[in-house]
Scaffold this motif. Structure first.
Motif, mmCIF file in Angstrom:
data_model
loop_
_atom_site.group_PDB
_atom_site.id
_atom_site.type_symbol
_atom_site.label_atom_id
_atom_site.label_comp_id
_atom_site.label_asym_id
_atom_site.label_seq_id
_atom_site.Cartn_x
_atom_site.Cartn_y
_atom_site.Cartn_z
ATOM 1 N N PRO A 148 0.828 -1.127 0.051
ATOM 2 C CA PRO A 148 -0.230 0.149 0.095
ATOM 3 C C PRO A 148 0.718 0.976 -0.068
ATOM 4 O O PRO A 148 2.209 1.264 0.757
ATOM 5 C CB PRO A 148 -0.467 -0.101 0.866
ATOM 6 N N VAL A 149 0.095 2.353 -0.356
ATOM 7 C CA VAL A 149 1.268 3.900 -1.213
ATOM 8 C C VAL A 149 0.299 4.874 -0.626
ATOM 9 O O VAL A 149 -0.941 4.556 -0.864
ATOM 10 C CB VAL A 149 1.694 3.873 -2.328
ATOM 11 N N PHE A 150 0.951 5.995 -0.239
ATOM 12 C CA PHE A 150 -0.624 7.102 -0.259
ATOM 13 C C PHE A 150 0.843 7.709 -1.726
ATOM 14 O O PHE A 150 1.579 8.120 -2.143
ATOM 15 C CB PHE A 150 0.854 8.125 1.165
ATOM 16 N N GLY A 165 4.578 20.531 -15.423
ATOM 17 C CA GLY A 165 3.503 18.930 -15.490
ATOM 18 C C GLY A 165 3.519 19.216 -13.831
ATOM 19 O O GLY A 165 3.206 19.445 -12.887
ATOM 20 N N MET A 166 3.356 17.979 -13.295
ATOM 21 C CA MET A 166 3.043 17.097 -12.005
ATOM 22 C C MET A 166 4.404 16.472 -11.362
ATOM 23 O O MET A 166 5.345 15.302 -12.229
ATOM 24 C CB MET A 166 2.358 16.576 -12.175
ATOM 25 N N ILE A 167 5.494 16.709 -10.244
ATOM 26 C CA ILE A 167 5.588 15.752 -9.530
ATOM 27 C C ILE A 167 4.879 14.871 -8.732
ATOM 28 O O ILE A 167 4.073 15.472 -8.145
ATOM 29 C CB ILE A 167 6.847 16.970 -8.352
ATOM 30 N N VAL A 168 5.282 13.768 -8.860
ATOM 31 C CA VAL A 168 4.147 12.467 -8.203
ATOM 32 C C VAL A 168 5.559 11.651 -7.178
ATOM 33 O O VAL A 168 6.847 11.180 -7.416
ATOM 34 C CB VAL A 168 3.906 11.544 -8.828
ATOM 35 N N ILE A 169 5.057 11.671 -5.758
ATOM 36 C CA ILE A 169 5.592 11.237 -4.493
ATOM 37 C C ILE A 169 4.721 10.187 -4.210
ATOM 38 O O ILE A 169 3.832 10.469 -3.627
ATOM 39 C CB ILE A 169 6.367 12.101 -4.079
ATOM 40 N N LEU A 170 5.081 9.109 -4.893
ATOM 41 C CA LEU A 170 4.771 7.270 -3.593
ATOM 42 C C LEU A 170 5.231 7.568 -2.710
ATOM 43 O O LEU A 170 7.002 7.000 -3.053
ATOM 44 C CB LEU A 170 4.592 6.377 -4.714
ATOM 45 N N GLU A 171 4.763 6.988 -1.604
ATOM 46 C CA GLU A 171 5.346 6.317 -0.001
ATOM 47 C C GLU A 171 4.634 5.734 0.363
ATOM 48 O O GLU A 171 3.864 5.460 0.413
ATOM 49 C CB GLU A 171 5.165 8.200 0.863
ATOM 50 N N LYS A 172 5.664 4.500 1.215
ATOM 51 C CA LYS A 172 4.527 3.673 1.486
ATOM 52 C C LYS A 172 3.658 3.944 2.776
ATOM 53 O O LYS A 172 4.763 4.318 3.663
ATOM 54 C CB LYS A 172 6.275 2.209 1.869
ATOM 55 N N PHE A 173 2.999 2.953 2.304
ATOM 56 C CA PHE A 173 2.086 3.228 4.122
ATOM 57 C C PHE A 173 2.744 1.609 4.707
ATOM 58 O O PHE A 173 2.277 0.498 4.451
ATOM 59 C CB PHE A 173 0.536 2.527 3.561
ATOM 60 N N THR A 174 3.187 1.993 5.634
ATOM 61 C CA THR A 174 3.496 1.303 7.485
ATOM 62 C C THR A 174 2.807 1.411 8.023
ATOM 63 O O THR A 174 3.130 1.708 9.056
ATOM 64 C CB THR A 174 5.059 0.734 6.893
ATOM 65 N N GLY A 175 1.535 0.510 7.748
ATOM 66 C CA GLY A 175 1.239 0.305 9.697
ATOM 67 C C GLY A 175 0.046 1.231 9.955
ATOM 68 O O GLY A 175 -0.428 1.968 9.272
ATOM 69 N N ASN A 176 0.012 2.871 10.867
ATOM 70 C CA ASN A 176 -0.300 4.078 11.383
ATOM 71 C C ASN A 176 0.392 5.270 10.694
ATOM 72 O O ASN A 176 0.135 6.128 11.432
ATOM 73 C CB ASN A 176 -0.024 3.946 12.919
ATOM 74 N N ASN A 177 1.300 4.794 9.785
ATOM 75 C CA ASN A 177 2.325 5.995 9.501
ATOM 76 C C ASN A 177 1.715 7.216 7.837
ATOM 77 O O ASN A 177 0.525 6.299 7.729
ATOM 78 C CB ASN A 177 4.253 5.740 8.483
ATOM 79 N N TYR A 178 2.005 8.431 9.126
ATOM 80 C CA TYR A 178 1.026 9.031 8.052
ATOM 81 C C TYR A 178 2.144 9.386 6.632
ATOM 82 O O TYR A 178 3.477 9.903 7.319
ATOM 83 C CB TYR A 178 0.421 9.675 8.251
ATOM 84 N N PRO A 179 2.260 10.030 5.603
ATOM 85 C CA PRO A 179 2.910 10.807 5.164
ATOM 86 C C PRO A 179 3.720 11.760 5.442
ATOM 87 O O PRO A 179 3.029 12.929 6.469
ATOM 88 C CB PRO A 179 2.509 11.264 3.388
ATOM 89 N N ASP A 180 5.204 11.937 5.443
ATOM 90 C CA ASP A 180 5.801 13.293 5.764
ATOM 91 C C ASP A 180 5.926 14.294 4.942
ATOM 92 O O ASP A 180 6.635 14.243 3.950
ATOM 93 C CB ASP A 180 6.999 12.718 6.402
ATOM 94 N N LEU A 181 4.327 15.801 4.832
ATOM 95 C CA LEU A 181 4.466 16.567 3.704
ATOM 96 C C LEU A 181 5.973 16.981 3.744
ATOM 97 O O LEU A 181 6.037 17.850 2.403
ATOM 98 C CB LEU A 181 3.767 16.723 4.081
ATOM 99 N N LYS A 182 6.440 17.340 5.021
ATOM 100 C CA LYS A 182 7.750 18.494 5.062
ATOM 101 C C LYS A 182 8.655 18.033 4.419
ATOM 102 O O LYS A 182 9.524 17.912 3.018
ATOM 103 C CB LYS A 182 7.901 18.662 6.286
ATOM 104 N N LYS A 183 8.618 16.218 4.103
ATOM 105 C CA LYS A 183 9.889 15.413 4.004
ATOM 106 C C LYS A 183 9.653 15.398 2.614
ATOM 107 O O LYS A 183 10.410 16.010 1.530
ATOM 108 C CB LYS A 183 10.187 14.260 4.532
ATOM 109 N N GLN A 184 8.758 15.309 2.116
ATOM 110 C CA GLN A 184 8.380 15.300 0.433
ATOM 111 C C GLN A 184 8.428 16.447 -0.083
ATOM 112 O O GLN A 184 8.760 16.475 -1.217
ATOM 113 C CB GLN A 184 6.997 14.679 0.288
#
Length: 122
Positions: free
Chosen positions: A11-13, A84-103
């Motif tokens: 699963p990904v965000f 254009g569009m930059i697309v970032i896929l981040e793994k979903f690992t349990g209860n994590n949420y995407p780190d938008l600052k990191k992205q």
């Protein structure tokens, strides 16, 4: 760029970062592309998500594989020529949420690389 991308079986965000460039929309236009409201990008993001699925980047775009989609505001600065569009896929690992600052930092690094490529192409 053509890159060998492995299929994601987890699963990904998905985060979308619209990039507005400085080029005019058409040769007859006198203005550069406008900055649109965030919700105007939603259909474009759906099309990209479907294309990722169709290119077998991930199995399906159902809830089992895509946990959430973030559509961020477009850039304010117009340093980059193209749009254009930059697309970032981040793994979903349990209860994590995407780190938008990191992205955001990843997006900025990618933009910096694109700017360098544009300058080298001149």
């Amino acid at each position: 760029k053509d890159q060998n991308i492995k299929k994601i079986n987890e699963p990904v965000f998905i985060s979308y970062f619209p990039i507005l460039g400085s080029e005019k929309q058409k040769e007859t236009d006198k203005m550069i592309k406008k900055s649109y409201d965030v919700d105007n990008y939603i259909y474009c993001c759906k099309c990209i998500t479907d294309a990722l699925k169709n290119k077998d980047i991930f199995e399906d775009d159902c809830n089992k594989y895509v946990k959430s989609i973030f559509v961020n505001e477009s850039n304010i600065e117009r340093k980059l020529k193209s749009t254009g569009m930059i697309v970032i896929l981040e793994k979903f690992t349990g209860n994590n949420y995407p780190d938008l600052k990191k992205q955001e930092k990843i997006k900025d690094l990618f933009l910096k690389d694109l700017l360098k490529e544009e300058q080298n192409d001149k």
